[in-house]
Design a protein around this motif. Structure first.
Motif, PDB file in Angstrom:
ATOM      1  N   GLU B 110     -16.967  31.519  97.898  1.00 54.43           N
ATOM      2  CA  GLU B 110     -16.574  32.096  99.194  1.00 54.43           C
ATOM      3  C   GLU B 110     -16.288  30.934 100.163  1.00 54.43           C
ATOM      4  OE1 GLU B 110     -16.306  35.265 102.106  1.00 54.43           O
ATOM      5  OE2 GLU B 110     -16.561  35.407  99.926  1.00 54.43           O
ATOM      6  N   LEU B 111     -15.141  31.004 100.840  1.00 53.13           N
ATOM      7  CA  LEU B 111     -14.800  29.903 101.749  1.00 53.13           C
ATOM      8  C   LEU B 111     -15.380  30.162 103.130  1.00 53.13           C
ATOM      9  CD1 LEU B 111     -12.827  27.374 101.352  1.00 53.13           C
ATOM     10  CD2 LEU B 111     -11.334  28.602 102.906  1.00 53.13           C
ATOM     11  N   ASP B 112     -16.162  29.217 103.654  1.00 54.37           N
ATOM     12  CA  ASP B 112     -16.577  29.322 105.055  1.00 54.37           C
ATOM     13  C   ASP B 112     -16.383  27.964 105.732  1.00 54.37           C
ATOM     14  OD1 ASP B 112     -18.923  27.722 104.698  1.00 54.37           O
ATOM     15  OD2 ASP B 112     -19.923  29.475 103.820  1.00 54.37           O
ATOM     16  N   ALA B 113     -16.681  27.922 107.028  1.00 53.92           N
ATOM     17  CA  ALA B 113     -16.399  26.707 107.796  1.00 53.92           C
ATOM     18  C   ALA B 113     -17.260  25.527 107.347  1.00 53.92           C
ATOM     19  CB  ALA B 113     -16.578  26.977 109.284  1.00 53.92           C
ATOM     20  N   GLY B 114     -18.213  25.788 106.451  1.00 53.87           N
ATOM     21  CA  GLY B 114     -19.054  24.707 105.952  1.00 53.87           C
ATOM     22  C   GLY B 114     -18.670  24.266 104.549  1.00 53.87           C
ATOM     23  N   SER B 115     -17.614  24.864 103.983  1.00 56.78           N
ATOM     24  CA  SER B 115     -17.241  24.550 102.592  1.00 56.78           C
ATOM     25  C   SER B 115     -16.548  23.200 102.473  1.00 56.78           C
ATOM     26  CB  SER B 115     -16.263  25.594 102.049  1.00 56.78           C
ATOM     27  OG  SER B 115     -16.750  26.891 102.192  1.00 56.78           O
ATOM     28  N   GLY B 116     -16.885  22.477 101.417  1.00 56.11           N
ATOM     29  CA  GLY B 116     -16.184  21.235 101.067  1.00 56.11           C
ATOM     30  C   GLY B 116     -16.060  20.286 102.246  1.00 56.11           C
ATOM     31  N   ARG B 117     -14.854  19.800 102.453  1.00 52.06           N
ATOM     32  CA  ARG B 117     -14.618  18.859 103.555  1.00 52.06           C
ATOM     33  C   ARG B 117     -14.128  19.549 104.824  1.00 52.06           C
ATOM     34  NH1 ARG B 117     -10.462  15.516 102.249  1.00 52.06           N
ATOM     35  NH2 ARG B 117     -10.000  16.724 100.376  1.00 52.06           N
ATOM     36  N   ILE B 118     -14.165  20.877 104.848  1.00 51.06           N
ATOM     37  CA  ILE B 118     -13.693  21.588 106.046  1.00 51.06           C
ATOM     38  C   ILE B 118     -14.482  21.157 107.299  1.00 51.06           C
ATOM     39  CG2 ILE B 118     -13.379  23.881 107.107  1.00 51.06           C
ATOM     40  CD1 ILE B 118     -12.772  24.910 104.236  1.00 51.06           C
ATOM     41  N   PRO B 119     -15.818  20.996 107.214  1.00 48.16           N
ATOM     42  CA  PRO B 119     -16.543  20.549 108.418  1.00 48.16           C
ATOM     43  C   PRO B 119     -16.075  19.180 108.914  1.00 48.16           C
ATOM     44  CG  PRO B 119     -18.084  21.198 106.680  1.00 48.16           C
ATOM     45  CD  PRO B 119     -16.724  21.235 106.079  1.00 48.16           C
ATOM     46  N   VAL B 120     -15.664  18.307 107.984  1.00 45.20           N
ATOM     47  CA  VAL B 120     -15.164  16.975 108.375  1.00 45.20           C
ATOM     48  C   VAL B 120     -13.902  17.135 109.225  1.00 45.20           C
ATOM     49  CG1 VAL B 120     -14.175  14.812 107.481  1.00 45.20           C
ATOM     50  CG2 VAL B 120     -16.140  15.856 106.330  1.00 45.20           C
ATOM     51  N   CYS B 121     -13.000  18.004 108.752  1.00 49.67           N
ATOM     52  CA  CYS B 121     -11.732  18.226 109.467  1.00 49.67           C
ATOM     53  C   CYS B 121     -12.005  18.824 110.858  1.00 49.67           C
ATOM     54  CB  CYS B 121     -10.829  19.182 108.691  1.00 49.67           C
ATOM     55  SG  CYS B 121     -10.454  18.621 107.030  1.00 49.67           S
ATOM     56  N   LEU B 122     -12.931  19.785 110.912  1.00 52.82           N
ATOM     57  CA  LEU B 122     -13.175  20.473 112.179  1.00 52.82           C
ATOM     58  C   LEU B 122     -13.896  19.562 113.174  1.00 52.82           C
ATOM     59  CD1 LEU B 122     -14.151  24.011 110.818  1.00 52.82           C
ATOM     60  CD2 LEU B 122     -11.918  23.202 111.598  1.00 52.82           C
ATOM     61  N   GLU B 123     -14.811  18.755 112.662  1.00 52.80           N
ATOM     62  CA  GLU B 123     -15.534  17.830 113.543  1.00 52.80           C
ATOM     63  C   GLU B 123     -14.560  16.783 114.108  1.00 52.80           C
ATOM     64  OE1 GLU B 123     -18.302  17.813 114.982  1.00 52.80           O
ATOM     65  OE2 GLU B 123     -18.303  15.749 115.739  1.00 52.80           O
ATOM     66  N   ALA B 124     -13.651  16.286 113.255  1.00 51.41           N
ATOM     67  CA  ALA B 124     -12.653  15.317 113.726  1.00 51.41           C
ATOM     68  C   ALA B 124     -11.786  15.960 114.807  1.00 51.41           C
ATOM     69  CB  ALA B 124     -11.795  14.838 112.559  1.00 51.41           C
ATOM     70  N   THR B 125     -11.448  17.226 114.623  1.00 47.18           N
ATOM     71  CA  THR B 125     -10.632  17.935 115.618  1.00 47.18           C
ATOM     72  C   THR B 125     -11.381  17.992 116.963  1.00 47.18           C
ATOM     73  OG1 THR B 125      -9.786  19.336 113.843  1.00 47.18           O
ATOM     74  CG2 THR B 125      -9.370  20.084 116.088  1.00 47.18           C
ATOM     75  N   ARG B 126     -12.654  18.371 116.905  1.00 47.71           N
ATOM     76  CA  ARG B 126     -13.433  18.497 118.156  1.00 47.71           C
ATOM     77  C   ARG B 126     -13.519  17.156 118.878  1.00 47.71           C
ATOM     78  NH1 ARG B 126     -16.206  22.706 115.097  1.00 47.71           N
ATOM     79  NH2 ARG B 126     -17.388  21.130 113.970  1.00 47.71           N
ATOM     80  N   ARG B 127     -13.753  16.094 118.116  1.00 46.76           N
ATOM     81  CA  ARG B 127     -13.847  14.767 118.739  1.00 46.76           C
ATOM     82  C   ARG B 127     -12.530  14.384 119.412  1.00 46.76           C
ATOM     83  NH1 ARG B 127     -17.524  10.523 116.112  1.00 46.76           N
ATOM     84  NH2 ARG B 127     -19.136  11.748 115.104  1.00 46.76           N
ATOM     85  N   LEU B 128     -11.444  14.602 118.686  1.00 44.21           N
ATOM     86  CA  LEU B 128     -10.136  14.221 119.227  1.00 44.21           C
ATOM     87  C   LEU B 128      -9.774  15.082 120.439  1.00 44.21           C
ATOM     88  CD1 LEU B 128      -8.309  13.620 115.858  1.00 44.21           C
ATOM     89  CD2 LEU B 128      -8.528  11.938 117.693  1.00 44.21           C
TER      90      LEU B 128
END
Lengths: 224, 458
Positions: B110-128
């Motif tokens: 099941e895909l959620d916002a914590g799957s795989g590297r998705i949190p890395v992408c989202l955290e980078a987005t928030r920082r930027l």
């Protein structure tokens, strides 16, 4: 005889495998490359004629349509599948020597590269054009190409790359092949590859599409 | 010229085909961000802090209007169980296709916002988002067709013909994934969702309409309902599908050098959407010189026009693309005088003779040559000429000012004879001293005095 050969060519061109296959929709329920090839051989048509005037004609037509952007990968793959089915009936004649291959073509995606759609398409078109194809797969090391070449003197080598970074590996492989076996014809292809690049690295053939490769190979063989 | 719009405003207006102060620029920085930091791709794409720094560095260097956070079309596939092989200088490659190994979509994680590297992408987005509130951030998601290929392998091409209902069901599954990803990226602060579906370049328009059009159109509708912008990227030869891509109603389509920009412009105009591309990734951006890039960017700009066009590379930048080449694109877009300069030099005949300057120099005076676009139409050129003339005046016959406009043959010849590569430029006795910037009067005076002292005239 001509009608049977034409039917084989049409089935290959449009990717009609056998009676049961649903594609193409307008040929549903009709015989396919499988049945017509069997019938042709049963009718006593020379297997070499079945190959050159049936299968190869169909593959040639689909290759040209692919080059002209009239058909795309799914349609070509269906044609190749129909051709493979027909080819199964012809394989015994290759082994017995009744049909001889145009030559051996060693193909692979260069090391570091894991993309094989283009390479597979080229391999299928070559088979359909009467070549004995040795497919080494993806991520193939220079030594594997050289070793395979040792076992098949005079074979043509085809290198595929999709990435700009792995194009550099192509350069290395061509250099080693030309150093060890200078007479070997090396063909290269893949999305980022160009004629310029081919000239720069000393490869012999570049073509943006499989059909161009087949034509260039025929010309080179003729020149030999 | 001072920018009067923020990058975000410029992108939003361009995507709505409204007037902008200049054509916006979106360098597709992917693992190139790692290159700017000296970090290998496999490390870079797993680290949100590195991504934020790499993209930040690219923003400083290239002054873009918009920029992708992560350019990696394997993120979703990896989170759904595809094995990937990492590389130092490329995004990873998918090497296993779970649906080709007997699994069905319901067997996948099941895909959620914590799957795989998705949190890395989202955290980078928030920082930027926090650091760059005025730039348009692009959240890149894998398009449903490319994702379906990652999951099922190339057999999907034949299944499209032999078992179309199964392929439609798989694309429906992929559609749900794309909606989730788009939603997370928008929540994290992305302004634009770019749906990247390069594998659609391999199929015919009828197959595109049957399999890709329905899920992608609904995805764009969802993005529109959240008042964000959307872009449809496709790399490769996909000319046959451009009208169908536009019909999916994204705000923008972006293509690579395989497709003529002129054609895309025409189709996009007809559909009332914006378009972008198609700077050559390898032969020019990666392997060319800054001078070649400038000419290429200028030509691309001329083809794209100034309505609804966004300048961008054809696809993900090659990791080691020289930064000075991307800065050359920035210069063409942001500096109208430099653009004019490149245009003039380009149209000049290449066989211009380089004049012999022996008689040009004079032992009894300092010769000040100012190379300009022409001082009547280029304000910085005019100020530089005036500043030099003013500074030279007190020295009477001992200082001679000459303006050479590169719009004349003589000006072009002088430019090449003096080795000048920019305008306006001041050269004293053959030495290039002031480039583009108008120096303070004191500096000009010092330079004149030094030349005069060298000749023992002072």
């Amino acid at each position: 005889m001509d009608e049977l050969l034409e039917n084989i060519a049409t089935c290959i061109e449009f990717g009609k495998i056998n009676t049961g296959s649903p594609f193409p929709p307008d040929m549903r329920g009709k015989k396919g490359a499988d049945e017509y090839t069997r019938e042709a051989l049963d009718a006593g048509i020379n297997p070499h004629t079945v190959l050159t005037r049936g299968l190869m004609v169909g593959m040639d037509k689909v290759g040209k349509k692919f080059r002209e952007n009239k058909v795309f990968v799914p349609q070509v793959l269906m044609s190749a599948k129909a051709m493979n089915t027909a080819m199964e009936h012809l394989m015994p004649f290759f082994y017995s020597g009744d049909i001889s291959a145009k030559g051996t073509f060693i193909i692979g995606t260069v090391f570091g590269d894991l993309h094989d759609i283009g390479k597979n398409l080229v391999a299928m078109m070559l088979k359909g054009n009467g070549w004995n194809v040795i497919d080494l797969g993806m991520d193939v090391a220079t030594d594997t190409f050289l070793k395979t070449l040792e076992g098949h003197p005079g074979a043509v080598v085809g290198l595929s790359a999709l990435l700009t970074t792995t194009m550099a590996n192509m350069h290395q492989i061509v250099e080693r092949i030309k150093e060890k076996k200078p007479q070997t014809i090396v063909a290269i292809g893949g999305a980022p590859v160009t004629q310029d690049f081919c000239d720069k690295i000393g490869a012999d053939i570049y073509s943006p599409d499989p059909q161009g490769l087949l034509e260039d190979l025929d010309n080179k063989l003729f020149a030999r | 010229m001072k920018d009067i719009m923020t990058g975000q405003e410029r992108i939003r207006k361009a995507m709505r085909r409204e007037a902008t102060d200049r054509v916006p620029w979106v360098p597709f920085v992917g693992v190139h961000g790692g290159y700017l930091l000296g970090i290998a791709a496999d490390e870079y794409l797993k680290n949100s802090e590195a991504i934020a720094r790499g993209v930040g560095k690219a923003i400083e260097l290239y002054q873009p209007d918009g920029i992708p956070v992560v350019f990696d079309l394997q993120v979703e596939a990896e989170a759904l169980g595809c094995k990937v092989q990492w590389s130092k200088d490329n995004p990873p490659a998918v090497i296993s296709h779970p649906l080709a190994e007997g699994k069905s979509p319901k067997d996948l994680p099941e895909l959620d916002a914590g799957s795989g590297r998705i949190p890395v992408c989202l955290e980078a987005t928030r920082r930027l988002r926090e650091t760059y509130p005025e730039h348009a951030l692009y959240g890149l998601i894998t398009g449903p067709f490319t994702l379906a290929l990652h999951l099922a392998g190339t057999n999907i091409f034949m299944q499209m013909m032999e078992a179309p209902n199964e392929v439609n069901a798989l694309l429906e599954f992929c559609h749900d994934i794309t909606c989730k990803m788009a939603g997370w990226y928008m929540d994290a602060g992305c302004d634009v969702i770019a749906v990247v579906d390069p594998m659609t370049s391999q199929i015919d328009p009828a197959s595109f309409e049957q399999f890709v059009f329905p899920p992608v159109t609904r995805l764009f509708e969802m993005i529109r309902n959240r008042d964000r912008l959307s872009s449809f990227f496709v790399c490769g030869y996909a000319q046959q599908n451009i009208p169908a891509m536009c019909a999916c109603r994204p705000d923008n389509i972006s293509i690579d050098e395989n497709i003529p920009l002129e054609y895309v412009r025409k189709v996009a105009e007809k559909h009332g959407i914006s378009f972008g591309g198609n700077l050559k990734l390898t032969s020019v951006l990666s392997m060319g010189t800054p001078g070649e890039v400038e000419i290429h960017a200028l030509e691309t700009l001329e083809e794209g026009g100034d309505v609804g066009f966004i300048m961008a590379p054809g696809c993900d930048l090659v990791m080691g693309t020289p930064p000075e080449n991307l800065q050359a694109v920035t210069r063409i877009l942001a500096d109208p005088y430099h653009r004019e300069f490149v245009k003039t030099v380009r149209s000049a005949k290449v066989e211009e003779e380089v004049p012999d300057l022996t008689d040009h120099w004079n032992a009894d005076k300092v010769v000040i040559d100012i190379i300009t676009l022409d001082s009547s139409s280029c304000a910085p050129c005019q100020y530089m000429v005036e500043a030099m003339e003013l500074a030279a005046r007190p020295y009477g016959d001992k200082a001679e000012c000459n303006e050479y406009s590169i719009k004349t043959r003589e000006g072009l010849q002088m430019m090449s004879a003096l080795g000048v590569k920019n305008v306006p430029v001041t050269v004293m006795d053959g030495e290039i001293l002031f480039v583009s910037q108008i120096p303070p009067a004191r500096n000009i005076e010092k330079a004149i005095q030094k030349k005069l002292r060298d000749k023992k005239l002072l």
